[in-house]
Design a protein around this motif. Structure first.
Motif, mmCIF file in Angstrom:
data_model
loop_
_atom_site.group_PDB
_atom_site.id
_atom_site.type_symbol
_atom_site.label_atom_id
_atom_site.label_comp_id
_atom_site.label_asym_id
_atom_site.label_seq_id
_atom_site.Cartn_x
_atom_site.Cartn_y
_atom_site.Cartn_z
ATOM 1 N N VAL A 146 19.020 -10.052 31.978
ATOM 2 C CA VAL A 146 18.708 -11.331 31.990
ATOM 3 C C VAL A 146 17.488 -10.701 30.951
ATOM 4 C CG1 VAL A 146 17.320 -13.278 31.479
ATOM 5 C CG2 VAL A 146 18.686 -12.989 33.346
ATOM 6 N N ASP A 147 17.628 -11.274 29.097
ATOM 7 C CA ASP A 147 17.064 -10.499 28.352
ATOM 8 C C ASP A 147 15.519 -11.913 28.016
ATOM 9 O OD1 ASP A 147 18.652 -8.253 27.498
ATOM 10 O OD2 ASP A 147 19.957 -9.681 26.754
ATOM 11 N N GLU A 148 16.256 -13.092 28.527
ATOM 12 C CA GLU A 148 15.381 -14.006 27.503
ATOM 13 C C GLU A 148 15.680 -15.190 28.250
ATOM 14 O OE1 GLU A 148 16.880 -14.963 23.925
ATOM 15 O OE2 GLU A 148 15.784 -13.190 23.077
ATOM 16 N N ASN A 155 8.730 -14.442 39.474
ATOM 17 C CA ASN A 155 10.004 -14.056 39.506
ATOM 18 C C ASN A 155 10.057 -13.519 38.366
ATOM 19 O OD1 ASN A 155 11.149 -14.503 42.379
ATOM 20 N ND2 ASN A 155 11.532 -16.327 42.532
ATOM 21 N N VAL A 156 10.301 -14.278 37.412
ATOM 22 C CA VAL A 156 10.195 -13.958 36.078
ATOM 23 C C VAL A 156 9.605 -12.936 35.340
ATOM 24 C CG1 VAL A 156 10.406 -14.319 33.250
ATOM 25 C CG2 VAL A 156 11.754 -15.926 35.046
ATOM 26 N N LEU A 157 8.352 -12.576 36.133
ATOM 27 C CA LEU A 157 7.129 -12.485 35.559
ATOM 28 C C LEU A 157 7.656 -10.963 36.633
ATOM 29 C CD1 LEU A 157 4.176 -14.595 35.575
ATOM 30 C CD2 LEU A 157 5.426 -13.437 33.413
ATOM 31 N N SER A 158 7.600 -11.207 37.754
ATOM 32 C CA SER A 158 7.583 -9.657 38.546
ATOM 33 C C SER A 158 8.725 -9.039 37.564
ATOM 34 C CB SER A 158 8.157 -10.064 39.958
ATOM 35 O OG SER A 158 6.716 -11.139 40.709
ATOM 36 N N ARG A 159 10.068 -9.483 37.475
ATOM 37 C CA ARG A 159 11.312 -8.574 37.043
ATOM 38 C C ARG A 159 10.405 -8.353 35.702
ATOM 39 N NH1 ARG A 159 16.198 -5.780 38.276
ATOM 40 N NH2 ARG A 159 17.234 -5.724 35.890
ATOM 41 N N TYR A 160 10.306 -8.864 34.785
ATOM 42 C CA TYR A 160 9.852 -8.399 33.520
ATOM 43 C C TYR A 160 9.170 -7.026 32.978
ATOM 44 C CZ TYR A 160 12.919 -11.802 31.153
ATOM 45 O OH TYR A 160 14.055 -12.621 31.166
ATOM 46 N N LEU A 161 8.068 -7.198 34.665
ATOM 47 C CA LEU A 161 6.700 -6.167 34.421
ATOM 48 C C LEU A 161 7.486 -4.860 34.944
ATOM 49 C CD1 LEU A 161 3.894 -8.540 36.032
ATOM 50 C CD2 LEU A 161 3.985 -7.693 33.245
ATOM 51 N N LYS A 162 8.299 -5.428 35.852
ATOM 52 C CA LYS A 162 8.930 -4.193 36.403
ATOM 53 C C LYS A 162 9.812 -3.330 35.780
ATOM 54 C CE LYS A 162 12.177 -3.118 40.446
ATOM 55 N NZ LYS A 162 12.538 -2.711 41.602
ATOM 56 N N THR A 163 10.445 -4.293 35.137
ATOM 57 C CA THR A 163 11.460 -3.050 33.547
ATOM 58 C C THR A 163 10.670 -2.667 32.528
ATOM 59 O OG1 THR A 163 12.024 -5.545 32.717
ATOM 60 C CG2 THR A 163 13.682 -4.598 34.834
ATOM 61 N N GLY A 164 9.538 -3.761 32.276
ATOM 62 C CA GLY A 164 8.509 -3.215 30.811
ATOM 63 C C GLY A 164 9.101 -4.440 29.799
ATOM 64 N N ALA A 165 10.124 -4.865 29.748
ATOM 65 C CA ALA A 165 10.976 -5.540 28.590
ATOM 66 C C ALA A 165 11.343 -6.908 29.197
ATOM 67 C CB ALA A 165 12.261 -5.129 28.400
ATOM 68 N N GLY A 166 11.572 -8.046 28.306
ATOM 69 C CA GLY A 166 11.759 -8.789 28.250
ATOM 70 C C GLY A 166 11.451 -10.337 27.461
ATOM 71 N N GLY A 197 3.157 -5.793 28.034
ATOM 72 C CA GLY A 197 4.731 -4.868 27.954
ATOM 73 C C GLY A 197 6.024 -5.946 27.310
ATOM 74 N N ILE A 198 5.715 -7.022 28.047
ATOM 75 C CA ILE A 198 6.965 -8.693 27.794
ATOM 76 C C ILE A 198 5.982 -9.582 26.238
ATOM 77 C CG2 ILE A 198 7.211 -8.071 30.065
ATOM 78 C CD1 ILE A 198 6.227 -10.344 30.758
ATOM 79 N N ASN A 199 6.788 -10.117 26.144
ATOM 80 C CA ASN A 199 7.407 -10.974 25.157
ATOM 81 C C ASN A 199 6.688 -12.617 25.704
ATOM 82 O OD1 ASN A 199 7.149 -11.825 22.617
ATOM 83 N ND2 ASN A 199 9.411 -12.834 22.227
ATOM 84 N N VAL A 200 6.073 -13.149 25.640
ATOM 85 C CA VAL A 200 5.219 -14.383 25.932
ATOM 86 C C VAL A 200 5.047 -14.949 25.073
ATOM 87 C CG1 VAL A 200 3.634 -15.629 27.825
ATOM 88 C CG2 VAL A 200 4.244 -12.987 28.003
ATOM 89 N N VAL A 201 5.632 -15.779 24.507
ATOM 90 C CA VAL A 201 5.376 -16.867 24.085
ATOM 91 C C VAL A 201 5.932 -18.657 23.830
ATOM 92 C CG1 VAL A 201 7.934 -16.928 23.071
ATOM 93 C CG2 VAL A 201 6.387 -16.825 20.987
#
Length: 261
Positions: free
Chosen positions: A124-126, A165-176, A215-219
């Motif tokens: 899930v990219d976005e 859930n989203v933040l946990s995943r993205y912080l782990k992968t370093g992208a999103g 390290g993730i894009n939050v907008v």
């Protein structure tokens, strides 16, 4: 390059148009409808009236546990065209679109939604979380205690459950990319609806500050304009144009003006 977007509330004009934007460009979409919004009574909960749906970027919603779950969309005050267009989009994009029902009041459901998206498309990219449900609630002195609890469960806790859930995943992968979308173009919300709107804006502001440099894009996106198609196109273009994807930004849209870009 094809992307995968998780879009909440595809059963709203804005959610539906966002899904169209992604699918038109050969991306894939995992979208949710809200189980807590279906099956409300005629005329709205506790006798409240619905706000007009044709210029709303979100559906006019009701709270779970109120009324007949077998009522038709027309009886619930929903716009028949929205259901028909969602059905047409699903039939025309079988491989590119998955739609699941999300019980906003359940942390298990929030976790399940995100896992289902990952299982279906591998990534899930976005994530686009739509706020401001435009509830047609009666004045505060007429609202039941149960309705207050259910509203907070769905529209405050529910958002937090998914975001965790989203933040946990993205912080782990370093992208999103996490995009929080707020619309505020109707007048005089009820006190309870105002509380929900302010909660979403507060959560948004906090996330931009706390995670904008992790390290993730939050907008964040905000509109006070009722041009749903234009707003959806603006959001999609902003997230697609990597030169303008700056984490921690709050982008305010008004037709003809591109605030924040």
């Amino acid at each position: 390059m094809s992307r995968v977007a998780f879009i909440s509330d595809i059963d709203t004009p804005l959610g539906l148009e966002l899904a169209r934007c992604y699918i038109r460009d050969e991306n894939r979409v995992f979208a949710t409808t809200s189980a807590s919004l279906t099956g409300g009574p005629k005329g709205g909960p506790d006798g409240g009236t619905r706000k007009p749906a044709e210029k709303r970027s979100q559906k006019t919603a009701e709270i779970p546990g109120e009324g007949d779950s077998e009522s038709t969309p027309a009886e619930r005050g929903e716009e028949p065209w929205l259901e028909e267009e969602l059905r047409a989009l699903r039939e025309g994009a079988v491989e590119a679109l998955a739609v699941e029902e999300w019980n906003r009041s359940s942390p298990i459901s929030a976790k399940s939604m995100f896992l289902k998206a990952l299982n279906r498309f591998d990534t899930v990219d976005e994530v686009l979380l739509l706020g401001d449900p435009h509830l047609a609630l009666p004045p505060l002195d007429e609202v039941s205690y149960e309705m207050i609890e259910r509203t907070v469960d769905c529209w405050v806790k529910g958002n937090l459950f998914l975001l965790k859930n989203v933040l946990s995943r993205y912080l782990k992968t370093g992208a999103g990319t996490l995009a929080l979308v707020n619309t505020r173009f109707h007048e005089e919300p009820s006190p309870l609806e105002e509380a929900i709107q302010r909660s979403f804006m507060g959560i948004t502001r906090s996330l931009l500050t706390a995670y904008g440099d992790r390290g993730i894009n939050v907008v964040a996106f905000e509109s006070t304009d009722d041009h749903v198609m234009d707003f959806a196109g603006y959001i999609y273009k902003s997230l697609t144009d990597r030169s303008s994807r700056s984490s921690g930004r709050w982008l305010r849209y008004k037709k003809g003006l591109f605030g924040g870009l």
